[in-house]
Design an enzyme around this catalytic site. Structure first.
Site, PDB file in Angstrom:
ATOM      1  N   GLY A   1       0.802  -1.227   0.000  1.00 27.03           N
ATOM      2  CA  GLY A   1       0.000   0.000   0.000  1.00 27.03           C
ATOM      3  C   GLY A   1       0.829   1.268   0.000  1.00 27.03           C
ATOM      4  O   GLY A   1       0.345   2.328   0.416  1.00 27.03           O
TER       5      GLY A   1
ATOM      6  N   HIS B   1      11.589   1.055   1.638  1.00 27.53           N
ATOM      7  CA  HIS B   1      11.195  -0.317   1.968  1.00 27.53           C
ATOM      8  C   HIS B   1      12.215  -0.905   2.966  1.00 27.53           C
ATOM      9  O   HIS B   1      12.199  -2.099   3.230  1.00 27.53           O
ATOM     10  CB  HIS B   1      11.187  -1.200   0.724  1.00 27.53           C
ATOM     11  CG  HIS B   1      10.142  -0.825  -0.290  1.00 27.53           C
ATOM     12  ND1 HIS B   1       8.837  -0.578   0.044  1.00 27.53           N
ATOM     13  CD2 HIS B   1      10.218  -0.698  -1.639  1.00 27.53           C
ATOM     14  CE1 HIS B   1       8.150  -0.300  -1.063  1.00 27.53           C
ATOM     15  NE2 HIS B   1       8.958  -0.355  -2.085  1.00 27.53           N
TER      16      HIS B   1
ATOM     17  N   ARG C   1       0.703  -5.315   5.462  1.00 32.27           N
ATOM     18  CA  ARG C   1      -0.489  -5.897   4.861  1.00 32.27           C
ATOM     19  C   ARG C   1      -0.463  -7.398   5.103  1.00 32.27           C
ATOM     20  O   ARG C   1       0.615  -7.980   5.263  1.00 32.27           O
ATOM     21  CB  ARG C   1      -0.409  -5.608   3.353  1.00 32.27           C
ATOM     22  CG  ARG C   1      -1.590  -6.021   2.566  1.00 32.27           C
ATOM     23  CD  ARG C   1      -1.392  -5.694   1.095  1.00 32.27           C
ATOM     24  NE  ARG C   1      -2.657  -5.832   0.403  1.00 32.27           N
ATOM     25  CZ  ARG C   1      -2.824  -5.687  -0.896  1.00 32.27           C
ATOM     26  NH1 ARG C   1      -1.792  -5.383  -1.653  1.00 32.27           N
ATOM     27  NH2 ARG C   1      -4.009  -5.841  -1.445  1.00 32.27           N
TER      28      ARG C   1
HETATM   29  P1  A3P Z   1      -3.316  -5.321  -5.320  1.00 34.24           P
HETATM   30  O1  A3P Z   1      -2.257  -5.830  -6.245  1.00 34.24           O
HETATM   31  O2  A3P Z   1      -3.734  -6.341  -4.301  1.00 34.24           O
HETATM   32  O3  A3P Z   1      -4.486  -4.709  -6.012  1.00 34.24           O
HETATM   33  P2  A3P Z   1       2.305  -0.692  -3.391  1.00 34.24           P
HETATM   34  O4  A3P Z   1       1.678   0.640  -3.538  1.00 34.24           O
HETATM   35  O5  A3P Z   1       3.032  -0.875  -2.084  1.00 34.24           O
HETATM   36  O6  A3P Z   1       3.125  -1.062  -4.580  1.00 34.24           O
HETATM   37  O7  A3P Z   1       1.109  -1.736  -3.283  1.00 34.24           O
HETATM   38  C1  A3P Z   1       0.299  -2.001  -4.405  1.00 34.24           C
HETATM   39  C2  A3P Z   1      -1.021  -2.542  -3.906  1.00 34.24           C
HETATM   40  O8  A3P Z   1      -1.791  -1.486  -3.320  1.00 34.24           O
HETATM   41  C3  A3P Z   1      -1.857  -3.103  -5.054  1.00 34.24           C
HETATM   42  O9  A3P Z   1      -2.655  -4.136  -4.473  1.00 34.24           O
HETATM   43  C4  A3P Z   1      -2.674  -1.881  -5.434  1.00 34.24           C
HETATM   44  O10 A3P Z   1      -3.826  -2.183  -6.187  1.00 34.24           O
HETATM   45  C5  A3P Z   1      -3.005  -1.322  -4.060  1.00 34.24           C
HETATM   46  N1  A3P Z   1      -3.344   0.112  -4.073  1.00 34.24           N
HETATM   47  C6  A3P Z   1      -2.813   1.099  -4.845  1.00 34.24           C
HETATM   48  N2  A3P Z   1      -3.386   2.274  -4.576  1.00 34.24           N
HETATM   49  C7  A3P Z   1      -4.302   2.036  -3.615  1.00 34.24           C
HETATM   50  C8  A3P Z   1      -5.257   2.873  -2.922  1.00 34.24           C
HETATM   51  N3  A3P Z   1      -5.355   4.170  -3.196  1.00 34.24           N
HETATM   52  N4  A3P Z   1      -6.048   2.301  -1.997  1.00 34.24           N
HETATM   53  C9  A3P Z   1      -5.957   0.982  -1.723  1.00 34.24           C
HETATM   54  N5  A3P Z   1      -5.091   0.137  -2.346  1.00 34.24           N
HETATM   55  C10 A3P Z   1      -4.271   0.655  -3.275  1.00 34.24           C
END
Ligand code: A3P
Length: 292
Positions: free
Chosen positions: A49, A104, A126
């Site tokens: 996230g 990270h 998560r």
């Molecule tokens: P999913 O692949 O399960 O959909 P990061 O931002 O750390 O790279 O994580 C990506 C994950 O966060 C993806 O999950 C993405 O869809 C989700 N994500 C991105 N923007 C988001 C938002 N505004 N609210 C909730 N989840 C989000």
């Protein structure tokens, strides 16, 4: 060192698997510019996230500079607004007014300048099974036009052995969890699932923690709700910049928006895979008080 099929090289360093482009800053633990007590570090395990947390923190902290209607978040991907500590900042000696940066890094590998100053750290994690599925999809999409498909089973086996970028995930979460218990005024520990459950509560909590609480007037103007809406998955995914935009390295912005759901792992992993990992996680997190 292990080389994954997609060419990513992971080096084991002080108990964590660090991808090669990030290794140099960790090994040298370079001093970065002088941090201000007001600076903010957003820390996440990849695919937990980060994109969302960056948007939330940016919108909250900068709300007096940019009315939400003209937020830079409407025309920029949040990764372009919040720099990455290892990639974008080490090289530059600078000290902007109130900096929000993201990393990270495992807690123990953060630069001493972050650990020793009074800046705030927000950690977002998560459910590891959702994180795993999200990361697997991300890697598959990154490789779409290139190498062999990544096998989910193989990637799962590696995760169970702790071999994943910045992993093992349990070590990463535990370090921040323990540090947040020891220093609750410095480290706020959040879970993606909790934010999904009640985002308005957490927008308010974040603002309080970051030292910029909402005034009564802002609350009465529904500022919290508006920030939650601006940063919501559906809104961010639908923005032109996130549908069509690209990073300078060619990555498409839409790679960061897939489903944004809790529990998507159930559609990808067999019950026996989940049972095996949940047992392992229970052992690793035992007696820490951290649960998923
Ligand atoms: P999913 O692949 O399960 O959909 P990061 O931002 O750390 O790279 O994580 C990506 C994950 O966060 C993806 O999950 C993405 O869809 C989700 N994500 C991105 N923007 C988001 C938002 N505004 N609210 C909730 N989840 C989000």
């Amino acid at each position: 060192m292990v080389e994954l099929k997609d060419g990513v090289r992971l080096y084991q360093y002080k108990g964590f698997w660090i991808p090669s482009p990030f290794l140099h800053p960790f090994i040298f633990n370079q001093p970065i510019f002088q941090l201000q007590d007001t600076d903010i570090v957003l820390s996440t395990f990849p695919k937990s996230g980060t994109t969302w947390l960056k948007a939330l923190a940016f919108a909250i902290v900068n709300r007096s500079h940019y009315p939400l209607k003209h937020s830079p978040l409407l025309t920029n991907n949040s990764h372009q607004l919040v720099p990455c500590l290892e990639r974008d900042l080490y090289a530059k000696i600078q000290s902007p007014p109130r900096l929000i940066m993201a990393t990270h890094s495992p807690y123990g590998l953060l630069p001493v300048s972050i650990l020793n100053c009074n800046c705030r750290i927000v950690y977002l994690c998560r459910n590891p099974l959702d994180q795993f599925v999200s990361h697997w999809h991300f890697r598959v999409r990154l490789r779409e036009q290139t190498l062999l498909p990544v096998s989910l089973e193989e990637a799962f086996e590696m995760m169970c052995n702790g071999v994943q970028s910045f992993g093992p995930i349990w070590g990463h979460m535990l370090e921040y969890w323990r540090a947040s218990i020891e220093q609750p005024e410095k480290i706020l520990f959040l879970k993606y699932e909790d934010l999904k459950e009640d985002i308005k509560f957490y927008v308010k909590k974040l603002a309080n923690f970051l030292g910029c609480p909402f005034s009564e007037e802002e609350e009465s103007q529904e500022m919290i709700k508006e920030i939650a809406k601006l940063c919501s998955f559906d809104n961010m995914k639908s923005l032109e910049v996130n549908k069509k935009g690209k990073f300078s390295n060619g990555f498409k912005n839409d790679l960061f928006f897939r489903k944004g759901e809790v529990g998507d792992w159930k559609k990808h992993l067999t019950p026996s895979m989940a049972e095996r990992f949940e047992k392992l996680l229970e052992e690793k997190l035992e007696e820490s008080g951290l649960t998923f």
